[in-house]
Design a protein around this motif. Sequence first.
Motif, PDB file in Angstrom:
ATOM      1  N   LEU A   1     -10.302  21.309 -97.159  1.00 31.42           N
ATOM      2  CA  LEU A   1     -11.751  21.151 -97.252  1.00 31.42           C
ATOM      3  C   LEU A   1     -12.574  22.218 -96.558  1.00 31.42           C
ATOM      4  O   LEU A   1     -13.764  22.346 -96.842  1.00 31.42           O
ATOM      5  N   GLY A   2     -11.981  22.996 -95.643  1.00 32.24           N
ATOM      6  CA  GLY A   2     -12.754  23.931 -94.845  1.00 32.24           C
ATOM      7  C   GLY A   2     -13.601  24.887 -95.662  1.00 32.24           C
ATOM      8  O   GLY A   2     -14.798  25.059 -95.415  1.00 32.24           O
ATOM      9  N   THR A   3     -12.997  25.512 -96.658  1.00 26.99           N
ATOM     10  CA  THR A   3     -13.727  26.497 -97.457  1.00 26.99           C
ATOM     11  C   THR A   3     -14.763  25.833 -98.352  1.00 26.99           C
ATOM     12  O   THR A   3     -15.899  26.321 -98.487  1.00 26.99           O
ATOM     13  N   TRP A   4     -14.397  24.686 -98.974  1.00 33.95           N
ATOM     14  CA  TRP A   4     -15.383  23.979 -99.796  1.00 33.95           C
ATOM     15  C   TRP A   4     -16.593  23.573 -98.950  1.00 33.95           C
ATOM     16  O   TRP A   4     -17.737  23.655 -99.415  1.00 33.95           O
ATOM     17  N   ASN A   5     -16.355  23.138 -97.717  1.00 32.14           N
ATOM     18  CA  ASN A   5     -17.467  22.744 -96.846  1.00 32.14           C
ATOM     19  C   ASN A   5     -18.329  23.945 -96.468  1.00 32.14           C
ATOM     20  O   ASN A   5     -19.560  23.830 -96.389  1.00 32.14           O
ATOM     21  N   ASP A   6     -17.704  25.091 -96.219  1.00 31.35           N
ATOM     22  CA  ASP A   6     -18.481  26.304 -95.954  1.00 31.35           C
ATOM     23  C   ASP A   6     -19.367  26.648 -97.151  1.00 31.35           C
ATOM     24  O   ASP A   6     -20.549  26.996 -97.000  1.00 31.35           O
ATOM     25  N   ILE A   7     -18.781  26.538 -98.338  1.00 36.42           N
ATOM     26  CA  ILE A   7     -19.519  26.876 -99.556  1.00 36.42           C
ATOM     27  C   ILE A   7     -20.715  25.949 -99.744  1.00 36.42           C
ATOM     28  O   ILE A   7     -21.857  26.390 -99.917  1.00 36.42           O
ATOM     29  N   ARG A   8     -20.469  24.660 -99.692  1.00 32.96           N
ATOM     30  CA  ARG A   8     -21.489  23.686-100.042  1.00 32.96           C
ATOM     31  C   ARG A   8     -22.542  23.485 -98.960  1.00 32.96           C
ATOM     32  O   ARG A   8     -23.630  22.967 -99.234  1.00 32.96           O
ATOM     33  N   SER A   9     -22.238  23.909 -97.734  1.00 30.75           N
ATOM     34  CA  SER A   9     -23.229  23.810 -96.662  1.00 30.75           C
ATOM     35  C   SER A   9     -23.949  25.134 -96.426  1.00 30.75           C
ATOM     36  O   SER A   9     -24.621  25.301 -95.411  1.00 30.75           O
ATOM     37  N   SER A  10     -23.782  26.068 -97.362  1.00 30.08           N
ATOM     38  CA  SER A  10     -24.494  27.358 -97.329  1.00 30.08           C
ATOM     39  C   SER A  10     -24.208  28.162 -96.067  1.00 30.08           C
ATOM     40  O   SER A  10     -25.088  28.821 -95.519  1.00 30.08           O
ATOM     41  N   LYS A  11     -22.955  28.133 -95.610  1.00 28.96           N
ATOM     42  CA  LYS A  11     -22.588  28.833 -94.383  1.00 28.96           C
ATOM     43  C   LYS A  11     -22.064  30.240 -94.622  1.00 28.96           C
ATOM     44  O   LYS A  11     -21.769  30.961 -93.675  1.00 28.96           O
ATOM     45  N   ILE A  12     -21.915  30.635 -95.890  1.00 29.03           N
ATOM     46  CA  ILE A  12     -21.335  31.941 -96.182  1.00 29.03           C
ATOM     47  C   ILE A  12     -22.456  32.961 -96.350  1.00 29.03           C
ATOM     48  O   ILE A  12     -23.236  32.891 -97.307  1.00 29.03           O
ATOM     49  N   LYS A  13     -22.527  33.896 -95.432  1.00 29.65           N
ATOM     50  CA  LYS A  13     -23.560  34.941 -95.475  1.00 29.65           C
ATOM     51  C   LYS A  13     -22.906  36.305 -95.708  1.00 29.65           C
ATOM     52  O   LYS A  13     -23.382  37.325 -95.215  1.00 29.65           O
ATOM     53  N   SER A  14     -21.844  36.324 -96.452  1.00 35.61           N
ATOM     54  CA  SER A  14     -21.001  37.517 -96.554  1.00 35.61           C
ATOM     55  C   SER A  14     -21.485  38.498 -97.606  1.00 35.61           C
ATOM     56  O   SER A  14     -22.053  38.117 -98.638  1.00 35.61           O
ATOM     57  N   LYS A  15     -21.204  39.760 -97.341  1.00 33.86           N
ATOM     58  CA  LYS A  15     -21.521  40.834 -98.282  1.00 33.86           C
ATOM     59  C   LYS A  15     -20.403  41.027 -99.309  1.00 33.86           C
ATOM     60  O   LYS A  15     -20.636  41.560-100.392  1.00 33.86           O
ATOM     61  N   ILE A  16     -19.175  40.641 -98.936  1.00 33.65           N
ATOM     62  CA  ILE A  16     -18.020  40.808 -99.820  1.00 33.65           C
ATOM     63  C   ILE A  16     -17.312  39.478 -99.980  1.00 33.65           C
ATOM     64  O   ILE A  16     -16.994  38.812 -98.987  1.00 33.65           O
ATOM     65  N   TYR A  17     -17.074  39.073-101.243  1.00 28.25           N
ATOM     66  CA  TYR A  17     -16.234  37.919-101.530  1.00 28.25           C
ATOM     67  C   TYR A  17     -14.875  38.424-102.020  1.00 28.25           C
ATOM     68  O   TYR A  17     -14.808  39.318-102.867  1.00 28.25           O
ATOM     69  N   ILE A  18     -13.808  37.823-101.501  1.00 29.03           N
ATOM     70  CA  ILE A  18     -12.463  38.053-102.037  1.00 29.03           C
ATOM     71  C   ILE A  18     -12.112  36.818-102.848  1.00 29.03           C
ATOM     72  O   ILE A  18     -11.998  35.718-102.302  1.00 29.03           O
ATOM     73  N   SER A  19     -11.954  36.972-104.150  1.00 32.34           N
ATOM     74  CA  SER A  19     -11.674  35.840-105.028  1.00 32.34           C
ATOM     75  C   SER A  19     -10.283  35.989-105.640  1.00 32.34           C
ATOM     76  O   SER A  19      -9.852  37.095-105.962  1.00 32.34           O
ATOM     77  N   GLY A  20      -9.599  34.865-105.820  1.00 36.00           N
ATOM     78  CA  GLY A  20      -8.273  34.919-106.430  1.00 36.00           C
ATOM     79  C   GLY A  20      -7.447  33.704-106.047  1.00 36.00           C
ATOM     80  O   GLY A  20      -7.962  32.694-105.581  1.00 36.00           O
ATOM     81  N   SER A  21      -6.144  33.819-106.246  1.00 41.90           N
ATOM     82  CA  SER A  21      -5.209  32.743-105.946  1.00 41.90           C
ATOM     83  C   SER A  21      -4.722  32.876-104.502  1.00 41.90           C
ATOM     84  O   SER A  21      -5.387  33.495-103.663  1.00 41.90           O
ATOM     85  N   SER A  22      -3.551  32.320-104.226  1.00 38.03           N
ATOM     86  CA  SER A  22      -2.959  32.480-102.891  1.00 38.03           C
ATOM     87  C   SER A  22      -2.676  33.944-102.585  1.00 38.03           C
ATOM     88  O   SER A  22      -2.619  34.346-101.422  1.00 38.03           O
TER      89      SER A  22
END
Length: 331
Positions: A39-60
Motif C-alpha cells: 500500500l505504501g506507493t498507492w498511498n503516496d499517489i492518492r494522497s498527493s505526496k509525489i512531487k517528483s520531476k522524474i517517474y520510473i514506471s514499469g514492472s519489478s
Amino acid sequence: MLKTFVYKAALFIILPLPFAFGLHHAITQGLLLSRNKYLGTWNDIRSSKIKSKIYISGSSRARVQFSTNIIDSMLHTNSYNLGMEGYQFSMQDYRLKMALKYNPKPKCIVQVLDFFSLHDRSDLFEYQQFLPYLSDSSIIGATQQYKGRFNWFQIHVPLYRYNSEAFLIKEGINNYIHQRPTVIEKINKNYAPQDKKWDGKFEEFKAAHPRGEFAIVDYKAKAKFLSFLMMCQAKNIKLILVYPPEYSEFQSIIRNRKEIIDLYTRYANDFNIPFLDYSNHPLSRSRRYFYNSQHLNKEGAEIFTQQFCRDLTTHLDSATLQSLIVSPNSK
C-alpha cells in the motif's frame, strides 16, 4: 410467534451493522496510512505526496533496478519509482495515470520495458494492494479483466474484503488508533534493492523450456501503450524507453526477442523517443550482478543506475536537464 421470530432475527442482523461499518471504516482509514509493500506507493499517489520531476514506471524490473537515491544524487533531481511487481503495461499504465491525476506532472517519465510488457497476466496478483480503495470505481475497472477480480460482496459488504487478511486488519486498526503507520519498509520512494546472490532457478526454467518460449504481444496492451506514447507527447512530458540488462543466456530462450526489440525500436522512431537498450551491457554477461535471469541484484542495480544516469544526460537537452534540478530540501 412468527412475528416475534422475524423481529428478533431482524435485530440480530441489524444491531451488529453499526459495529461492522465502524470497524470497516477504522481498518480502511488506518490502511490509508500504511507504508507496507502493498500500500505504501498507492498511498503516496492518492494522497498527493509525489512531487517528483522524474517517474520510473514499469514492472519489478523498474522497482528493483532503478535506484532513486542514485538518480536524485547524480541528476540533482527528485525521482519516484512507480514500479509494480508482477504486472505488465496495462496495470502500470493505470498506476501512472493515477499518479498524474493526484500529483503534479513530472518533467520526464522513464518507461522500463521487457519482453512481456505488452502481454498481460490472467490473475489479480497481490490483490491486497487494492483492498482499501474499492470505493473508487476506477480501481474496479482496472481490475475487472483479471481472474479473482473483486465481487459485489467485497465491494459493498463491510469487512468482507478483509476476510482472511489478519495482517491488514491488525495494521489498519493500529494505524487508526495511533494515526501513524506501524509498518515502515526500508525502501526509498518504492525502490526496493535486492541484496541477493544468484538463486539458480534459471537452470530449472531452461530445462523446462528446451525449445525456448515465445513472448506474446496482446493487441489491447499494444493499443494502451500507443495511447500512452501519445499522451506523453500531448502533455509535453519527456519520455525515455529503457530495456534494462537481463542475463545473456536467458535472451536466447525468448525465440521472438528480436521482434519485440524491433517493435520497441519502431515505436521510439515513430514518436522520436530515445530508446536505451541495455541488452548487450557488460553486466548481462555475469551472474554476479543478478539474483535471477531478469533482475539485477543490489550491486548490479547500483552500477546500472549510474550508467543510466550518465546516458540520460546525453539524451536530454540542456533545458530539460535544468528543469529536473530541485533543491535538496524539496526531495
